[in-house]
Design a protein around this motif. Structure first.
Motif, mmCIF file in Angstrom:
data_model
loop_
_atom_site.group_PDB
_atom_site.id
_atom_site.type_symbol
_atom_site.label_atom_id
_atom_site.label_comp_id
_atom_site.label_asym_id
_atom_site.label_seq_id
_atom_site.Cartn_x
_atom_site.Cartn_y
_atom_site.Cartn_z
ATOM 1 N N VAL A 486 0.761 -1.179 -0.143
ATOM 2 C CA VAL A 486 -0.202 0.075 0.155
ATOM 3 C C VAL A 486 0.943 1.373 0.042
ATOM 4 O O VAL A 486 1.793 1.320 0.693
ATOM 5 N N LEU A 487 0.748 1.956 -1.020
ATOM 6 C CA LEU A 487 1.559 3.401 -0.969
ATOM 7 C C LEU A 487 0.684 4.400 -0.975
ATOM 8 O O LEU A 487 -0.414 4.752 -1.371
ATOM 9 N N ALA A 488 0.973 5.511 -0.300
ATOM 10 C CA ALA A 488 0.386 6.841 0.049
ATOM 11 C C ALA A 488 0.400 7.568 -1.420
ATOM 12 O O ALA A 488 1.594 7.526 -2.315
ATOM 13 N N SER A 489 -0.508 8.083 -2.146
ATOM 14 C CA SER A 489 -0.549 8.536 -3.537
ATOM 15 C C SER A 489 -1.377 10.077 -3.648
ATOM 16 O O SER A 489 -2.549 9.918 -3.654
ATOM 17 N N PRO A 490 -0.363 10.932 -3.746
ATOM 18 C CA PRO A 490 -0.885 12.323 -3.941
ATOM 19 C C PRO A 490 -1.585 12.403 -5.399
ATOM 20 O O PRO A 490 -2.806 13.053 -5.304
ATOM 21 N N ALA A 491 -1.275 11.456 -6.377
ATOM 22 C CA ALA A 491 -1.768 11.667 -7.645
ATOM 23 C C ALA A 491 -3.273 11.023 -7.556
ATOM 24 O O ALA A 491 -4.323 11.661 -8.457
ATOM 25 N N THR A 492 -3.442 10.277 -6.802
ATOM 26 C CA THR A 492 -4.721 9.358 -6.484
ATOM 27 C C THR A 492 -5.380 10.308 -6.009
ATOM 28 O O THR A 492 -6.755 10.595 -6.115
ATOM 29 N N CYS A 493 -5.097 11.046 -5.050
ATOM 30 C CA CYS A 493 -6.114 11.948 -3.912
ATOM 31 C C CYS A 493 -6.322 13.166 -4.941
ATOM 32 O O CYS A 493 -7.631 13.195 -5.067
ATOM 33 N N LEU A 494 -5.494 13.589 -5.916
ATOM 34 C CA LEU A 494 -5.843 14.720 -6.654
ATOM 35 C C LEU A 494 -6.732 14.125 -7.772
ATOM 36 O O LEU A 494 -7.827 15.048 -8.176
ATOM 37 N N ARG A 495 -6.671 13.207 -8.136
ATOM 38 C CA ARG A 495 -7.481 12.434 -8.979
ATOM 39 C C ARG A 495 -9.224 12.397 -8.599
ATOM 40 O O ARG A 495 -10.207 12.675 -9.381
ATOM 41 N N VAL A 496 -9.203 12.004 -7.317
ATOM 42 C CA VAL A 496 -10.404 11.493 -6.825
ATOM 43 C C VAL A 496 -11.245 12.928 -6.378
ATOM 44 O O VAL A 496 -12.177 13.075 -6.880
ATOM 45 N N PHE A 497 -10.498 13.741 -6.008
ATOM 46 C CA PHE A 497 -10.640 15.332 -5.638
ATOM 47 C C PHE A 497 -11.401 15.867 -7.133
ATOM 48 O O PHE A 497 -12.467 16.453 -7.103
ATOM 49 N N GLN A 498 -10.763 15.779 -8.057
ATOM 50 C CA GLN A 498 -11.073 16.110 -9.387
ATOM 51 C C GLN A 498 -12.270 15.507 -9.928
ATOM 52 O O GLN A 498 -13.388 16.124 -10.483
ATOM 53 N N GLU A 499 -12.499 14.194 -9.533
ATOM 54 C CA GLU A 499 -13.684 13.586 -9.897
ATOM 55 C C GLU A 499 -14.985 14.034 -9.101
ATOM 56 O O GLU A 499 -16.162 14.253 -9.525
ATOM 57 N N LYS A 500 -14.726 14.378 -7.606
ATOM 58 C CA LYS A 500 -15.714 15.028 -6.896
ATOM 59 C C LYS A 500 -16.187 16.321 -7.627
ATOM 60 O O LYS A 500 -17.256 16.652 -7.453
ATOM 61 N N LYS A 501 -15.313 16.986 -7.881
ATOM 62 C CA LYS A 501 -15.513 18.493 -8.444
ATOM 63 C C LYS A 501 -16.292 18.426 -9.745
ATOM 64 O O LYS A 501 -17.314 19.047 -9.952
ATOM 65 N N GLN A 502 -16.043 17.335 -10.564
ATOM 66 C CA GLN A 502 -16.726 17.314 -11.587
ATOM 67 C C GLN A 502 -18.251 16.707 -11.560
ATOM 68 O O GLN A 502 -19.150 16.932 -12.257
ATOM 69 N N GLU A 503 -18.295 15.896 -10.323
ATOM 70 C CA GLU A 503 -19.687 15.331 -10.088
ATOM 71 C C GLU A 503 -20.498 16.555 -9.247
ATOM 72 O O GLU A 503 -21.568 16.398 -8.820
ATOM 73 N N GLY A 504 -20.085 17.806 -9.197
ATOM 74 C CA GLY A 504 -20.392 18.836 -8.704
ATOM 75 C C GLY A 504 -20.472 18.945 -6.987
ATOM 76 O O GLY A 504 -20.976 19.925 -6.464
ATOM 77 N N HIS A 505 -19.255 18.531 -6.538
ATOM 78 C CA HIS A 505 -18.956 18.598 -5.067
ATOM 79 C C HIS A 505 -17.848 19.425 -4.895
ATOM 80 O O HIS A 505 -17.070 19.155 -3.784
ATOM 81 N N GLY A 506 -17.730 20.368 -5.784
ATOM 82 C CA GLY A 506 -16.329 21.164 -5.284
ATOM 83 C C GLY A 506 -16.432 22.049 -4.159
ATOM 84 O O GLY A 506 -15.380 22.484 -3.436
ATOM 85 N N ASP A 507 -17.478 22.201 -3.697
ATOM 86 C CA ASP A 507 -17.489 22.841 -2.337
ATOM 87 C C ASP A 507 -17.600 22.312 -1.083
ATOM 88 O O ASP A 507 -17.611 22.621 0.168
ATOM 89 N N ALA A 508 -17.396 20.962 -1.251
ATOM 90 C CA ALA A 508 -17.343 19.949 -0.008
ATOM 91 C C ALA A 508 -15.922 20.169 0.568
ATOM 92 O O ALA A 508 -15.068 20.638 0.102
ATOM 93 N N THR A 509 -16.041 20.194 1.990
ATOM 94 C CA THR A 509 -15.088 20.899 2.642
ATOM 95 C C THR A 509 -14.429 19.599 3.538
ATOM 96 O O THR A 509 -14.825 18.856 3.973
ATOM 97 N N MET A 510 -13.201 20.031 3.883
ATOM 98 C CA MET A 510 -12.230 18.997 4.727
ATOM 99 C C MET A 510 -12.285 19.471 6.077
ATOM 100 O O MET A 510 -12.536 20.771 6.281
#
Length: 658
Positions: A486-510
């Protein structure tokens, strides 16, 4: 040790006495005992002696009065050996008679009186837990399923409260349990009740081996140290037919300049003239290899979980206890009077074990970091059948990379055709061309010297803390491979966030519910410095990914990427949100740092992603809140916990030569 031979000198009219160890050959130049002008000789042995004449022209033999005469030449030798041990001193005899040219009667006679003894120094050379008799391969040590050679454990536990730090180095055995940690060695003797005058038994070692082993022998019902350290030899008492029992302990693990092999010898010494040094007439040799320290990967079954209790980790501790309880394992809590505020249980120590055919027990390797937890391993863990070892480095040499969050082990792998049945050690280091931080030399040398878990050095100096557990771990898998990297992956995280933004969740907060700056998905993706820093972090992880694929024989199908983000602090990376790869693995139960990712439809999207990722492996994810008590202090769940695990079922000595 079979096949030894020695030469005896025979003089006219002499009655020579000698001791003959069964399996050895004695040789006599018969010319030495013959009068001048003698051309023939005969001999008459007792039934317990086999005899052979060399370098004599058999065609010139003759028989006079029923006695076979052998022609003498300058090269004529007589070789003989005893076939059975003597029941009495000098019960073997050879009488030589010498004949002149044309003479029917002997001109002179000479004789040898022989005492036969059987003698062998024996160990468990075939590694079945029993000391067999006179194994022909006991003097050498070989690896593999058909390998031979005895094994010693370092006597690094503490069976008696009266011992020093560990049992090894005591001058007497203070507990009978301590004998069980040692390897039996027997000096087996069969012969007459007494040896002829001038013969002695000696057990001894070289000065080079002296610091590495100790030998104990019973005197007046007490097992006393007789060989090792400052004692190079021990005059053993000859007992006639019987066994002298010795117990051997290892005192030092394999290390730089010491390959782990030690040798013990037993000799029969002869003194011809008082005041003249004794000479060995027979020597038997046994070789031991000191068992290496084997470190356990987190895919082995847990035995006990260790965690600290400090002022601000009450909720974290509660969640860890619940996780361990549900997974049905034991937990041990180190309270503040011992930890003195030091919460980093993973960094202080690493668990392993040592194993010989007769015994195995866990050993804790104490890190040179020596924080406030430094007393825990020796004070709370060292005890009966629980060993302790450390490597001391100069304080000026110790860096964060010497903490044992920077020491992990892979599961068993095969890479480039070579099998690693005990996995491979993984340590973090600096980039090959840089002069950055490395694990201190004494620890690296120690790890390499164990040989059975051939270390791999990874690039971790890009991280502020600099530990391998900040970007990688292993989890079990229910298939033939048995695990995933198991590897930590910034690329995976940015891709997941991009998908969420495209799904209309760009305002979801951490970070919801935390007293910290909130970040939306859109803000993270649009903050150029975050994106650039994580491109760099991904590059560093990919460098290690390629090393791990090559050195562990992995394919992309063996790797799971889980979302992670990093920020740079003075050019060194720290986790932006709780780093999920820094988890505790308890069989199929994973304790994962709660990431506080973007909340979508009332659930954390990062948690949901990881749960789905691990579902095919039948792994259960429990997310543990460590933000205040660990994450903000630059660590996570794995850093704050430690796990002692069951040993491998594979026996290290059956490895092909590492």
């Amino acid at each position: 040790m079979q096949g030894q031979s020695r030469t005896l000198r025979l003089d006219r009219g002499q009655r020579l006495q000698a001791v003959c160890v069964l399996g050895t050959t004695l040789s006599i130049d018969v010319n030495g005992g013959s009068p001048p002008e003698c051309k023939w000789f005969s001999f008459r042995p007792t039934p317990n002696i086999e005899i052979e004449v060399l370098n004599s022209d058999a065609s010139q033999q003759k028989v006079i009065n029923g006695v076979k005469l052998w022609p003498l030449s300058k090269k004529t030798l007589v070789e003989f050996r005893m076939t059975t041990p003597s029941t009495e001193t000098n019960d073997g005899k050879i009488t030589f008679a010498y004949y002149g040219k044309g003479s029917d009667a002997p001109v002179d006679k000479a004789g040898i009186y022989l005492t036969g003894i059987e003698m062998s120094l024996d160990v468990d050379a075939d590694r079945d837990g029993t000391v067999e008799k006179n194994n022909p391969r006991k003097a050498t040590w070989t690896w593999g399923p058909e390998g031979q050679g005895a094994i010693l454990l370092v006597n690094c536990d503490k069976d008696s409260m009266f011992s020093r730090t560990v049992d090894g180095g005591d001058n007497i055995v203070l507990s009978k349990a301590d004998l069980l940690d040692m390897s039996r060695m027997l000096l087996r003797i069969q012969g007459p009740e007494k040896l002829p005058t001038g013969y002695h038994l000696l057990l001894y070692i070289s000065a080079t081996d002296a610091p590495n082993l100790g030998v104990f022998h019973q005197h007046n019902k007490v097992y006393t140290h007789v060989v090792g350290r400052e004692k190079l030899f021990y005059k053993a008492r000859y007992t006639g037919t019987g066994e002298l029992e010795f117990y051997v302990e290892g005192l030092r693990f394999p290390d730089e300049g010491f390959n782990g092999l030690v040798t013990v010898k037993a000799s029969l010494l002869e003194t011809q003239v008082e005041g003249i040094p004794e000479t060995p007439i027979f020597t038997d040799v046994v070789t031991f290899r000191i068992a290496p320290l084997i470190i356990t990967p987190n895919t082995l079954e847990p035995v006990e979980v260790y965690v600290c209790s400090v002022k601000d980790n009450y909720l974290f501790l509660k969640e860890i206890k619940n996780l361990v309880s549900e997974a049905n394992y034991k937990i041990r809590i180190c309270f503040e009077y011992v930890n003195r505020g030091d919460r980093w249980m993973q960094d202080e120590m690493e668990f392993g074990y040592i194993h010989a055919p007769h015994k195995s027990f866990p050993v804790v390797l104490d890190s040179p970091r020596d924080g406030e937890l430094k007393d825990f391993p020796i004070r709370e863990l060292l005890g009966p059948d629980f060993g302790y070892v450390t490597r001391v480095a100069a304080s000026s040499e110790v860096t964060s990379l010497d903490s044992f969050g920077n020491l992990e082990v892979s599961p068993p792998v095969t890479a480039a055709g070579k099998k690693y049945p005990l996995g491979r050690i993984l340590i973090g280091s600096s980039f090959p061309t840089s002069s950055g931080r490395r694990m201190t030399k004494v620890v690296r040398d120690f790890l390499y010297a164990q040989r059975v878990q051939s270390p791999i050095e990874l690039f971790t100096d890009w991280l502020l803390v600099g530990h391998v557990d900040e970007f990688m771990t292993f989890v079990p898998a229910p298939d033939q491979k048995g695990f995933r990297l198991v590897l930590a992956s910034p690329a995976t995280c940015l891709r997941v966030f991009q998908e969420k933004k495209q799904e209309g969740h760009g305002d979801a907060t951490m970070f919801q519910g935390l007293e910290t700056k909130r970040w939306t998905v859109t803000k993270i993706l649009s903050t150029d410095v975050i994106v650039q820093e994580n491109i760099y972090a991904q590059h560093c992880i990919d460098w290690n990914r390629d090393i791990l694929k090559k050195e562990l024989g992995l394919t992309e199908e063996d790797i799971i990427d889980i979302p992670a983000l990093f920020r740079l602090h003075k050019d060194e990376a720290v986790a932006f949100f709780p780093n999920m790869v820094n988890m505790i693995v308890l069989g199929k139960d994973l304790g994962i740092p709660k990431p506080y990712g973007p909340i979508i439809k009332e659930t954390c999207s990062l948690e949901d992603y990881v749960v789905e990722l691990f579902k095919p492996l039948e792994l259960k994810c429990t997310f543990i809140d460590d933000v205040v008590s660990y994450h903000k202090k630059l660590g996570e769940v794995h850093c704050g916990t430690n796990v002692r695990r069951k040993p491998f079922s594979f026996k290290w000595w059956q490895m092909e030569q590492p």
